[in-house]
Design a protein around this motif. Structure first.
Motif, short mmCIF file in Angstrom:
data_model
loop_
_atom_site.label_atom_id
_atom_site.label_comp_id
_atom_site.label_asym_id
_atom_site.label_seq_id
_atom_site.Cartn_x
_atom_site.Cartn_y
_atom_site.Cartn_z
N ILE A 7 0.85 -1.19 0.00
CA ILE A 7 0.00 0.00 0.00
C ILE A 7 0.88 1.24 0.00
O ILE A 7 1.45 1.61 1.03
CB ILE A 7 -0.91 0.02 1.24
CG1 ILE A 7 -1.73 -1.27 1.34
CG2 ILE A 7 -1.83 1.25 1.22
CD1 ILE A 7 -2.46 -1.43 2.66
N ALA A 9 1.37 5.07 0.40
CA ALA A 9 0.50 5.99 1.13
C ALA A 9 1.23 7.29 1.44
O ALA A 9 2.36 7.27 1.95
CB ALA A 9 0.02 5.34 2.43
N GLU A 12 -2.35 9.60 4.45
CA GLU A 12 -3.56 8.77 4.42
C GLU A 12 -3.97 8.33 5.82
O GLU A 12 -4.58 7.27 5.99
CB GLU A 12 -3.33 7.54 3.53
CG GLU A 12 -3.12 7.86 2.06
CD GLU A 12 -4.39 8.33 1.36
OE1 GLU A 12 -5.42 8.50 2.04
OE2 GLU A 12 -4.35 8.50 0.13
N TYR A 61 4.77 7.67 -7.08
CA TYR A 61 4.01 6.44 -6.84
C TYR A 61 4.87 5.21 -7.09
O TYR A 61 4.93 4.29 -6.26
CB TYR A 61 2.77 6.43 -7.74
CG TYR A 61 1.75 5.41 -7.33
CD1 TYR A 61 0.73 5.74 -6.45
CD2 TYR A 61 1.80 4.12 -7.83
CE1 TYR A 61 -0.21 4.81 -6.07
CE2 TYR A 61 0.85 3.17 -7.45
CZ TYR A 61 -0.15 3.53 -6.57
OH TYR A 61 -1.07 2.59 -6.19
N CYS A 65 6.34 2.12 -4.60
CA CYS A 65 6.19 0.69 -4.90
C CYS A 65 7.54 -0.01 -4.92
O CYS A 65 7.70 -1.11 -4.38
CB CYS A 65 5.47 0.51 -6.23
SG CYS A 65 3.73 1.00 -6.24
N ASP A 84 -4.49 0.70 -3.27
CA ASP A 84 -4.46 2.11 -2.87
C ASP A 84 -5.06 2.27 -1.48
O ASP A 84 -6.01 1.57 -1.11
CB ASP A 84 -5.23 2.97 -3.87
CG ASP A 84 -4.37 3.34 -5.08
OD1 ASP A 84 -3.21 2.91 -5.14
OD2 ASP A 84 -4.88 4.08 -5.95
N ASP A 86 -6.98 4.38 -0.23
CA ASP A 86 -8.37 4.86 -0.13
C ASP A 86 -9.37 3.92 -0.79
O ASP A 86 -10.56 4.22 -0.84
CB ASP A 86 -8.48 6.24 -0.78
CG ASP A 86 -8.20 6.20 -2.27
OD1 ASP A 86 -7.31 5.43 -2.68
OD2 ASP A 86 -8.87 6.92 -3.03
N ASP A 87 -8.91 2.77 -1.29
CA ASP A 87 -9.80 1.88 -2.05
C ASP A 87 -10.40 0.82 -1.13
O ASP A 87 -10.01 -0.34 -1.13
CB ASP A 87 -9.04 1.23 -3.20
CG ASP A 87 -9.97 0.70 -4.28
OD1 ASP A 87 -11.18 0.55 -3.99
OD2 ASP A 87 -9.50 0.44 -5.40
N PRO A 149 -5.25 0.59 -10.29
CA PRO A 149 -4.12 0.22 -9.43
C PRO A 149 -4.32 -1.04 -8.61
O PRO A 149 -3.36 -1.57 -8.05
CB PRO A 149 -3.98 1.44 -8.52
CG PRO A 149 -5.37 1.99 -8.43
CD PRO A 149 -5.97 1.76 -9.79
N TYR A 168 3.74 7.93 -12.08
CA TYR A 168 2.45 7.33 -12.39
C TYR A 168 2.46 6.47 -13.64
O TYR A 168 1.43 5.92 -14.03
CB TYR A 168 1.37 8.41 -12.50
CG TYR A 168 1.00 8.99 -11.17
CD1 TYR A 168 0.34 8.22 -10.21
CD2 TYR A 168 1.33 10.30 -10.84
CE1 TYR A 168 0.02 8.73 -8.97
CE2 TYR A 168 0.99 10.83 -9.60
CZ TYR A 168 0.34 10.04 -8.67
OH TYR A 168 0.02 10.55 -7.45
N ARG A 195 -13.50 7.68 -3.12
CA ARG A 195 -13.09 7.91 -1.73
C ARG A 195 -14.01 8.90 -1.03
O ARG A 195 -14.51 9.85 -1.63
CB ARG A 195 -11.64 8.37 -1.65
CG ARG A 195 -11.37 9.78 -2.08
CD ARG A 195 -10.20 10.36 -1.28
NE ARG A 195 -8.92 9.75 -1.60
CZ ARG A 195 -7.96 9.61 -0.70
NH1 ARG A 195 -8.11 10.02 0.54
NH2 ARG A 195 -6.81 9.06 -1.03
N SER A 200 -8.05 12.75 -3.04
CA SER A 200 -7.34 12.00 -4.06
C SER A 200 -6.16 12.80 -4.59
O SER A 200 -6.27 14.01 -4.81
CB SER A 200 -8.29 11.65 -5.22
OG SER A 200 -7.58 11.07 -6.28
#
Length: 242
Positions: A7, A9, A12, A61, A65, A84, A86-87, A149, A168, A195, A200
């Motif tokens: 994740i 973040a 968040e 991003y 990762c 993500d 917020d998902d 994602p 991205y 969200r 976002s």
């Protein structure tokens, strides 16, 4: 199949408690949260929920990762899910994208977000997504209908793709390299909810979506022009069950 969740973040702290409450799958062996330069309590909240927190102050991003993947190399899982912060809907649907891996029907599974309208993916994000996917379809015959994602990939497949994008373009690079390498890529429909806490970083803003769309398009062009071993075999793609 032992599965880790990664994740990325940044700021968040509001979203993470609800996300962790939704994670419930016996295949999860580890949850890694990459704190990508947060100015709030993102890292502390993740630790209190039992996650392994990796600090990555460099923005991006893909950078986040890559930092999480580097940490997981110490004890790699069988599969890795990208999620993500917020998902919340995706967190409740891990089985949807993990089952094709369990059944040996795919090596990379991409969650195809289904919601539209007021609660779905915003129109400007959909437009950029559609353009990149159409080019990908013409180049590789890819039938996956989203660049979302939320995705699961076998660890050995992930390592073979040698991903290095720090922005991205991360998911575009993953998809293109997988297709060109002959990886079994599959799309599976998943519910999507916009969200309701926090803000976002991309889809919530038209300028941010335009910038992200440009990065994705540029990444697609660069990857399509590459001549390397990763791209040496014909692609294998399939759509999800509908």
């Amino acid at each position: 199949m032992q599965t880790a969740i990664l994740i990325p973040a940044r700021d968040e702290a509001e979203a993470l408690p609800r996300l962790f409450a939704a994670l419930d799958d016996e295949r999860i062996s580890q949850v890694v949260v990459v704190d990508n330069g947060s100015r709030d309590a993102t890292g502390d909240i993740a630790r209190s929920a039992g996650a392994l927190v990796v600090e990555e102050p460099r923005p991006g991003y893909g950078q986040a990762c890559l930092a999480g993947i580097e940490r997981l190399r110490l004890d790699p899982p069988d599969a890795l899910v990208f999620l993500d912060a917020d998902d919340f809907a995706a967190a409740r649907q891990l089985a949807v994208i993990l089952q094709p891996l369990d059944d040996d029907e795919a090596d990379l599974v991409i969650g195809e977000r289904q919601a539209r309208g007021a609660g779905g993916v915003r129109w400007h994000a959909r437009m950029g997504n559609r353009l990149v996917l159409e080019i990908m379809r013409r180049l590789y015959g890819a039938e996956v209908r989203d660049m979302g994602p939320f995705r699961a990939i076998r660890w050995n497949t992930l390592e073979s793709l040698a991903l290095d994008d720090t922005n991205y373009g991360w998911y575009v690079q993953m998809q293109v390299r997988a297709l060109r390498a002959g990886t079994r890529v599959r799309g599976e429909p998943v519910r999507f909810e916009r969200r309701t806490v926090g803000r976002s970083k991309v889809s919530g803003s038209l300028p941010a979506s335009v910038r992200a769309g440009w990065v994705m398009l540029r990444t697609l062009v660069v990857e399509a022009a590459r001549r390397d071993p990763v791209a040496s075999r014909p692609a294998s793609v399939s759509g999800g069950r509908r």
